[in-house]
Enzyme design. Sequence first.
Site, PDB file in Angstrom:
ATOM      1  N   CYS A 203       0.810  -1.229   0.000  1.00 51.82           N
ATOM      2  CA  CYS A 203       0.000   0.000   0.000  1.00 51.82           C
ATOM      3  C   CYS A 203       0.843   1.280   0.000  1.00 51.82           C
ATOM      4  CB  CYS A 203      -0.959   0.007   1.183  1.00 51.82           C
ATOM      5  SG  CYS A 203      -2.120  -1.361   1.132  1.00 51.82           S
TER       6      CYS A 203
ATOM      7  N   ASN B 146      -9.968  -0.123  -0.191  1.00 50.73           N
ATOM      8  CA  ASN B 146      -8.506  -0.003  -0.151  1.00 50.73           C
ATOM      9  C   ASN B 146      -7.948  -0.567  -1.456  1.00 50.73           C
ATOM     10  OD1 ASN B 146      -5.770  -0.277   0.275  1.00 50.73           O
ATOM     11  ND2 ASN B 146      -5.964  -1.144   2.341  1.00 50.73           N
TER      12      ASN B 146
ATOM     13  N   HIS C  11      -3.493   7.481   2.403  1.00 53.59           N
ATOM     14  CA  HIS C  11      -3.836   6.139   1.943  1.00 53.59           C
ATOM     15  C   HIS C  11      -5.255   5.833   2.405  1.00 53.59           C
ATOM     16  CE1 HIS C  11      -3.866   1.984   1.063  1.00 53.59           C
ATOM     17  NE2 HIS C  11      -3.673   1.564   2.301  1.00 53.59           N
TER      18      HIS C  11
HETATM   19  N1  COA Z   1     -18.729  -8.376   9.230  1.00 53.57           N
HETATM   20  C1  COA Z   1     -19.235  -8.576  10.471  1.00 53.57           C
HETATM   21  N2  COA Z   1     -18.458  -8.890  11.533  1.00 53.57           N
HETATM   22  C2  COA Z   1     -17.139  -8.998  11.321  1.00 53.57           C
HETATM   23  C3  COA Z   1     -16.555  -8.796  10.046  1.00 53.57           C
HETATM   24  C4  COA Z   1     -17.414  -8.480   8.977  1.00 53.57           C
HETATM   25  N3  COA Z   1     -16.956  -8.254   7.747  1.00 53.57           N
HETATM   26  N4  COA Z   1     -15.218  -8.967  10.147  1.00 53.57           N
HETATM   27  C5  COA Z   1     -14.954  -9.247  11.437  1.00 53.57           C
HETATM   28  N5  COA Z   1     -16.120  -9.277  12.150  1.00 53.57           N
HETATM   29  C6  COA Z   1     -16.299  -9.538  13.575  1.00 53.57           C
HETATM   30  C7  COA Z   1     -15.125 -10.245  14.204  1.00 53.57           C
HETATM   31  O1  COA Z   1     -15.204 -11.640  13.999  1.00 53.57           O
HETATM   32  C8  COA Z   1     -15.267  -9.844  15.664  1.00 53.57           C
HETATM   33  O2  COA Z   1     -16.240 -10.665  16.244  1.00 53.57           O
HETATM   34  P1  COA Z   1     -16.067 -11.162  17.774  1.00 53.57           P
HETATM   35  O3  COA Z   1     -16.041  -9.905  18.603  1.00 53.57           O
HETATM   36  O4  COA Z   1     -17.260 -12.023  17.987  1.00 53.57           O
HETATM   37  O5  COA Z   1     -14.757 -11.900  17.814  1.00 53.57           O
HETATM   38  C9  COA Z   1     -15.842  -8.431  15.608  1.00 53.57           C
HETATM   39  O6  COA Z   1     -16.394  -8.296  14.282  1.00 53.57           O
HETATM   40  C10 COA Z   1     -14.808  -7.353  15.850  1.00 53.57           C
HETATM   41  O7  COA Z   1     -13.669  -7.627  15.074  1.00 53.57           O
HETATM   42  P2  COA Z   1     -12.395  -6.711  15.133  1.00 53.57           P
HETATM   43  O8  COA Z   1     -11.347  -7.306  14.260  1.00 53.57           O
HETATM   44  O9  COA Z   1     -12.042  -6.388  16.549  1.00 53.57           O
HETATM   45  O10 COA Z   1     -12.971  -5.372  14.479  1.00 53.57           O
HETATM   46  P3  COA Z   1     -12.243  -3.993  14.282  1.00 53.57           P
HETATM   47  O11 COA Z   1     -13.022  -2.921  14.916  1.00 53.57           O
HETATM   48  O12 COA Z   1     -10.771  -4.063  14.596  1.00 53.57           O
HETATM   49  O13 COA Z   1     -12.392  -3.774  12.713  1.00 53.57           O
HETATM   50  C11 COA Z   1     -11.002  -3.925  10.753  1.00 53.57           C
HETATM   51  C12 COA Z   1     -11.775  -4.683  11.820  1.00 53.57           C
HETATM   52  C13 COA Z   1     -10.316  -4.931   9.859  1.00 53.57           C
HETATM   53  C14 COA Z   1     -11.985  -3.087   9.943  1.00 53.57           C
HETATM   54  C15 COA Z   1      -9.981  -2.971  11.453  1.00 53.57           C
HETATM   55  O14 COA Z   1      -9.242  -3.699  12.414  1.00 53.57           O
HETATM   56  C16 COA Z   1      -9.048  -2.347  10.469  1.00 53.57           C
HETATM   57  O15 COA Z   1      -9.430  -1.535   9.655  1.00 53.57           O
HETATM   58  N6  COA Z   1      -7.733  -2.681  10.558  1.00 53.57           N
HETATM   59  C17 COA Z   1      -6.753  -2.151   9.665  1.00 53.57           C
HETATM   60  C18 COA Z   1      -6.828  -2.884   8.377  1.00 53.57           C
HETATM   61  C19 COA Z   1      -6.078  -2.212   7.298  1.00 53.57           C
HETATM   62  O16 COA Z   1      -6.155  -1.025   7.144  1.00 53.57           O
HETATM   63  N7  COA Z   1      -5.365  -3.017   6.519  1.00 53.57           N
HETATM   64  C20 COA Z   1      -4.658  -2.564   5.407  1.00 53.57           C
HETATM   65  C21 COA Z   1      -3.488  -1.778   5.830  1.00 53.57           C
HETATM   66  S1  COA Z   1      -2.778  -1.116   4.415  1.00 53.57           S
END
Ligand code: COA
Length: 322
Positions: free
Chosen positions: A113, A279, A249
């Site tokens: 990225c 993204n 980004h």
């Molecule tokens: N739909 C519904 N629920 C989902 C889901 C989806 N698409 N994906 C995950 N969940 C669930 C998880 O299983 C978890 O359930 P649990 O509490 O029963 O275990 C819950 O939602 C929370 O998951 P969590 O991973 O803590 O959520 P979050 O608030 O951290 O959001 C992301 C997840 C991926 C959106 C966030 O962590 C993020 O944006 N991270 C950075 C990713 C990124 O930018 N990557 C590229 C970098 S270049």
Amino acid sequence: MIYSRIAGTGSFLPEKVYTNADLERMVDTTDEWITDRTGIKKRHIAGEGETTCDLAEHASRAAIEAAGLGVDDIDLIVFATTTPDQVFPSTACLLQKRLGIHGPAAFDIQAVCSGFIYAISIADKFIKTGSAKNALVIGAETLSRIVDWTDRETCILFGDGAGAVVLSASDKPGIISTHLHADGQYESLLNVPKGIVSDYEAVKQGEAFIHMKGREVFKVAVNTLGRIVDETLDAAGMTQADIDWLVPHQANVRIIGALGKKLSLPSERVVVTVQDHGNTSAASVPLALDTAVRDGRIQRGETLFLEAFGGGFTWGSALLIY
Ligand code: COA
């Protein structure tokens, strides 16, 4: 003193779109969850047979035209991508052939990225040292090909697209500074652990797709990008008040919001396109830049802060006068 300035920008998105409602039919998720956690509403997906080079060609032609140049004026191609068309030649060489350019150096950059920030930093150095006059710098991806469409934790995040700029030599300041970093100790938090071509068994076993520990990535991204704001402003002897636009980004509105706050910028001075594109990895910064240039928000003479963070981890920034 030779400076490098952005002479023109361009971008391209494939026609096909997956909305959050489409994803609700594919995995166990909801529009509400995706919107709350990421800000994403839809993402563009390359059509069958449509490649990274196809998307890049459209974006590149638009950038060259916007710069008021012809393809024969381009004397360097730096192409950031994680999803090249082939193992070799580089997608830069494939694009060069499409554009009918013969001779100038053309190569790919793989920094996931952060690829576009790496690419523009390299092109800037070529121009400032007099090795090139008009560099075509591209970020383009068909990430949909390395996404596991059964994994709700990753498939909701990514999309396909391309963005490009022409960076030209100038006697007026353009790019003020660029800052690049990497730390391979985090490789296991965000990766595609197998090569698609080299190991077809891995594709079948679901290993040749994006794997991500989202929560950990989020934390490191926010902390790391916060630090690079200080590093970049200190190097230029500037303060937050000197920045007109943040062009970040486009991974997640919450990460973008944290960075806008760090720069003390009101939300209307932060270019956000993640709701429409998801993204798009290396394409995300030039896509956002082109969007805000073409809709008239970003004006000549304004100071822009570009940043990105990605797998590796890699991260970087570019401070420039548009
Ligand atoms: N739909 C519904 N629920 C989902 C889901 C989806 N698409 N994906 C995950 N969940 C669930 C998880 O299983 C978890 O359930 P649990 O509490 O029963 O275990 C819950 O939602 C929370 O998951 P969590 O991973 O803590 O959520 P979050 O608030 O951290 O959001 C992301 C997840 C991926 C959106 C966030 O962590 C993020 O944006 N991270 C950075 C990713 C990124 O930018 N990557 C590229 C970098 S270049």
